[in-house]
Design a protein around this motif. Structure first.
Motif, mmCIF file in Angstrom:
data_model
loop_
_atom_site.group_PDB
_atom_site.id
_atom_site.type_symbol
_atom_site.label_atom_id
_atom_site.label_comp_id
_atom_site.label_asym_id
_atom_site.label_seq_id
_atom_site.Cartn_x
_atom_site.Cartn_y
_atom_site.Cartn_z
ATOM 1 N N THR A 1 45.638 25.401 -53.253
ATOM 2 C CA THR A 1 45.603 25.893 -54.634
ATOM 3 C C THR A 1 47.011 26.004 -55.197
ATOM 4 O O THR A 1 47.975 26.231 -54.463
ATOM 5 C CB THR A 1 44.898 27.263 -54.729
ATOM 6 O OG1 THR A 1 44.772 27.639 -56.110
ATOM 7 C CG2 THR A 1 45.659 28.365 -53.994
ATOM 8 N N GLN A 2 47.097 25.862 -56.523
ATOM 9 C CA GLN A 2 48.328 26.154 -57.263
ATOM 10 C C GLN A 2 48.069 27.283 -58.248
ATOM 11 O O GLN A 2 48.900 27.545 -59.115
ATOM 12 C CB GLN A 2 48.777 24.917 -58.070
ATOM 13 C CG GLN A 2 48.858 23.632 -57.266
ATOM 14 C CD GLN A 2 49.967 23.669 -56.243
ATOM 15 O OE1 GLN A 2 51.017 24.267 -56.492
ATOM 16 N NE2 GLN A 2 49.745 23.071 -55.090
ATOM 17 N N ASP A 3 46.892 27.900 -58.159
ATOM 18 C CA ASP A 3 46.496 28.840 -59.219
ATOM 19 C C ASP A 3 45.616 29.949 -58.630
ATOM 20 O O ASP A 3 44.430 30.037 -58.922
ATOM 21 C CB ASP A 3 45.746 28.070 -60.321
ATOM 22 C CG ASP A 3 45.683 28.844 -61.632
ATOM 23 O OD1 ASP A 3 46.501 29.760 -61.839
ATOM 24 O OD2 ASP A 3 44.794 28.523 -62.463
ATOM 25 N N LEU A 4 46.246 30.806 -57.809
ATOM 26 C CA LEU A 4 45.543 31.929 -57.173
ATOM 27 C C LEU A 4 45.468 33.099 -58.154
ATOM 28 O O LEU A 4 46.505 33.601 -58.607
ATOM 29 C CB LEU A 4 46.296 32.357 -55.911
ATOM 30 C CG LEU A 4 45.755 33.589 -55.184
ATOM 31 C CD1 LEU A 4 44.359 33.325 -54.614
ATOM 32 C CD2 LEU A 4 46.718 34.010 -54.074
ATOM 33 N N HIS A 5 44.254 33.517 -58.513
ATOM 34 C CA HIS A 5 44.057 34.574 -59.512
ATOM 35 C C HIS A 5 43.569 35.871 -58.877
ATOM 36 O O HIS A 5 42.848 35.857 -57.879
ATOM 37 C CB HIS A 5 43.009 34.138 -60.538
ATOM 38 C CG HIS A 5 43.567 33.354 -61.682
ATOM 39 N ND1 HIS A 5 43.024 33.389 -62.938
ATOM 40 C CD2 HIS A 5 44.635 32.521 -61.748
ATOM 41 C CE1 HIS A 5 43.721 32.593 -63.743
ATOM 42 N NE2 HIS A 5 44.703 32.042 -63.053
ATOM 43 N N HIS A 6 43.919 36.983 -59.530
ATOM 44 C CA HIS A 6 43.389 38.302 -59.168
ATOM 45 C C HIS A 6 42.208 38.655 -60.058
ATOM 46 O O HIS A 6 42.178 38.313 -61.231
ATOM 47 C CB HIS A 6 44.471 39.376 -59.330
ATOM 48 C CG HIS A 6 45.125 39.387 -60.687
ATOM 49 N ND1 HIS A 6 44.483 39.860 -61.813
ATOM 50 C CD2 HIS A 6 46.347 38.982 -61.084
ATOM 51 C CE1 HIS A 6 45.294 39.764 -62.849
ATOM 52 N NE2 HIS A 6 46.438 39.217 -62.447
ATOM 53 N N GLU A 7 41.210 39.342 -59.465
ATOM 54 C CA GLU A 7 40.113 39.961 -60.220
ATOM 55 C C GLU A 7 39.857 41.321 -59.573
ATOM 56 O O GLU A 7 39.341 41.386 -58.458
ATOM 57 C CB GLU A 7 38.834 39.113 -60.158
ATOM 58 C CG GLU A 7 38.977 37.727 -60.767
ATOM 59 C CD GLU A 7 37.643 36.978 -60.887
ATOM 60 O OE1 GLU A 7 36.605 37.519 -60.439
ATOM 61 O OE2 GLU A 7 37.658 35.862 -61.429
ATOM 62 N N VAL A 8 40.211 42.397 -60.242
ATOM 63 C CA VAL A 8 39.960 43.728 -59.681
ATOM 64 C C VAL A 8 38.509 44.138 -59.966
ATOM 65 O O VAL A 8 38.000 43.901 -61.064
ATOM 66 C CB VAL A 8 40.957 44.772 -60.235
ATOM 67 C CG1 VAL A 8 40.794 44.985 -61.742
ATOM 68 C CG2 VAL A 8 40.816 46.095 -59.498
ATOM 69 N N GLU A 9 37.852 44.729 -58.961
ATOM 70 C CA GLU A 9 36.427 45.022 -59.112
ATOM 71 C C GLU A 9 36.039 46.316 -58.385
ATOM 72 O O GLU A 9 36.636 46.676 -57.365
ATOM 73 C CB GLU A 9 35.586 43.857 -58.539
ATOM 74 C CG GLU A 9 36.113 42.507 -59.041
ATOM 75 C CD GLU A 9 35.115 41.381 -59.053
ATOM 76 O OE1 GLU A 9 33.977 41.568 -58.566
ATOM 77 O OE2 GLU A 9 35.491 40.305 -59.559
ATOM 78 N N LEU A 10 35.029 46.972 -58.902
ATOM 79 C CA LEU A 10 34.369 48.055 -58.176
ATOM 80 C C LEU A 10 33.417 47.421 -57.163
ATOM 81 O O LEU A 10 32.611 46.547 -57.520
ATOM 82 C CB LEU A 10 33.585 48.940 -59.149
ATOM 83 C CG LEU A 10 32.676 49.995 -58.520
ATOM 84 C CD1 LEU A 10 33.457 51.008 -57.688
ATOM 85 C CD2 LEU A 10 31.876 50.715 -59.608
ATOM 86 N N VAL A 11 33.519 47.834 -55.905
ATOM 87 C CA VAL A 11 32.666 47.279 -54.852
ATOM 88 C C VAL A 11 31.649 48.331 -54.431
ATOM 89 O O VAL A 11 32.005 49.496 -54.185
ATOM 90 C CB VAL A 11 33.501 46.849 -53.631
ATOM 91 C CG1 VAL A 11 32.602 46.225 -52.561
ATOM 92 C CG2 VAL A 11 34.598 45.876 -54.045
ATOM 93 N N VAL A 12 30.399 47.910 -54.341
ATOM 94 C CA VAL A 12 29.305 48.780 -53.907
ATOM 95 C C VAL A 12 28.934 48.393 -52.475
ATOM 96 O O VAL A 12 28.785 47.211 -52.171
ATOM 97 C CB VAL A 12 28.086 48.595 -54.835
ATOM 98 C CG1 VAL A 12 26.909 49.415 -54.351
ATOM 99 C CG2 VAL A 12 28.450 48.956 -56.265
ATOM 100 N N ALA A 13 28.821 49.384 -51.601
ATOM 101 C CA ALA A 13 28.450 49.146 -50.205
ATOM 102 C C ALA A 13 27.050 49.706 -49.970
ATOM 103 O O ALA A 13 26.789 50.886 -50.249
ATOM 104 C CB ALA A 13 29.461 49.827 -49.277
ATOM 105 N N LEU A 14 26.154 48.866 -49.461
ATOM 106 C CA LEU A 14 24.761 49.291 -49.284
ATOM 107 C C LEU A 14 24.520 49.875 -47.896
ATOM 108 O O LEU A 14 24.890 49.280 -46.889
ATOM 109 C CB LEU A 14 23.809 48.113 -49.511
ATOM 110 C CG LEU A 14 23.870 47.442 -50.888
ATOM 111 C CD1 LEU A 14 22.745 46.420 -51.022
ATOM 112 C CD2 LEU A 14 23.808 48.456 -52.023
ATOM 113 N N GLY A 15 23.890 51.044 -47.880
ATOM 114 C CA GLY A 15 23.539 51.698 -46.625
ATOM 115 C C GLY A 15 22.110 51.447 -46.215
ATOM 116 O O GLY A 15 21.711 51.700 -45.076
ATOM 117 N N SER A 16 21.315 50.957 -47.180
ATOM 118 C CA SER A 16 19.950 50.542 -46.852
ATOM 119 C C SER A 16 19.609 49.341 -47.711
ATOM 120 O O SER A 16 20.356 48.991 -48.624
ATOM 121 C CB SER A 16 18.954 51.690 -47.057
ATOM 122 O OG SER A 16 19.031 52.189 -48.366
ATOM 123 N N GLY A 17 18.500 48.691 -47.418
ATOM 124 C CA GLY A 17 18.193 47.431 -48.077
ATOM 125 C C GLY A 17 16.824 47.410 -48.706
ATOM 126 O O GLY A 17 16.196 48.448 -48.925
#
Ligand code: MN
Length: 231
Positions: A73-89
């Motif tokens: 790559t010549q174009d590495l981008h950042h994307e900041v995000e809220l991450v949700v972690a699942l404890g059940s499915g």
């Protein structure tokens, strides 16, 4: 004694604030979940339903470790995000029941080889090599939902700084699809399971980073996600 023919790979895991590790099963990501970011990528946010892509579980990068500048790559981008972690499915989860699946939250970076993603879009090819490369998912320490309160995740400031300068800024309240709606929609495509992470989309202001840059993603109420881009 199981006769694995090679040594089984380690289980990727995210440190939890206060101790312990959260084992990661899969990583799902929502595309274009903030209207201003959808517009900056050339899409109509009112018309596009939520869609998903994935990263390998071992794409996570924890503990503020350096991120190697990726190949191809010549174009590495950042994307900041809220991450949700699942404890059940579950499958076919109702919006009203979706939050009960959440174990906790973290700040994360959906790092993107934008040139490869752009070429894939143009040619109608999969996004995998633009999104799901090694170390493409830096993530901060997880916080248990029980410690954040029932209303957590409906609003809150989200920011990305590069070398101390603000690049992305938004509010979780500006998500097109709320966290319960994202979980419900995804559960209609796959059966969700404990250990799944969901990156919930990024606000506007995505841009390129270069070796030596220091990234800091801040999401209200959560430990920061930090990394430095190595040469
Ligand atoms: Mn993203």
């Amino acid at each position: 004694m199981v006769d694995y023919v090679i040594t089984p790979p380690p289980v990727p895991a995210v440190p939890v604030r206060g101790g312990g590790l959260f084992p990661v099963r899969r990583i799902f990501c929502v595309g274009r979940n903030y209207a201003a970011h959808a517009r900056e990528m050339g899409h109509d946010p009112d018309r596009d339903p939520p869609f998903f892509f994935t990263k390998p579980a071992d794409a996570i990068l924890t503990g503020g470790a350096e991120m190697p500048y990726p190949a191809a790559t010549q174009d590495l981008h950042h994307e900041v995000e809220l991450v949700v972690a699942l404890g059940s499915g579950g499958a076919n989860v109702d919006v009203a029941d979706a939050k009960a699946l959440v174990w906790g939250y973290a700040a994360g970076l959906d790092m993107t080889r934008r040139d490869l993603q752009g070429e894939a879009k143009k040619l109608g090819r999969p996004w995998d090599m633009g999104k799901g490369f090694d170390f493409s998912a830096p993530i901060g320490d997880l916080v248990a939902a029980a410690d954040l309160g029932r209303k957590y995740g409906s609003d809150g400031h989200i920011v990305l700084n590069v070398n101390g300068e603000e690049r992305q800024e938004g509010d979780i309240a500006d998500m097109i699809w709320s966290i319960p709606e994202v979980i419900a929609a995804l559960s209609r495509l796959v059966r969700l399971a404990p250990g799944d992470l969901i990156f919930t989309g990024t606000p506007e202001g995505v841009a390129a980073v270069k070796p030596g840059d220091e990234l800091e993603g801040l999401v209200s109420g959560l430990p920061p996600v930090k990394t430095r881009i190595a040469g």
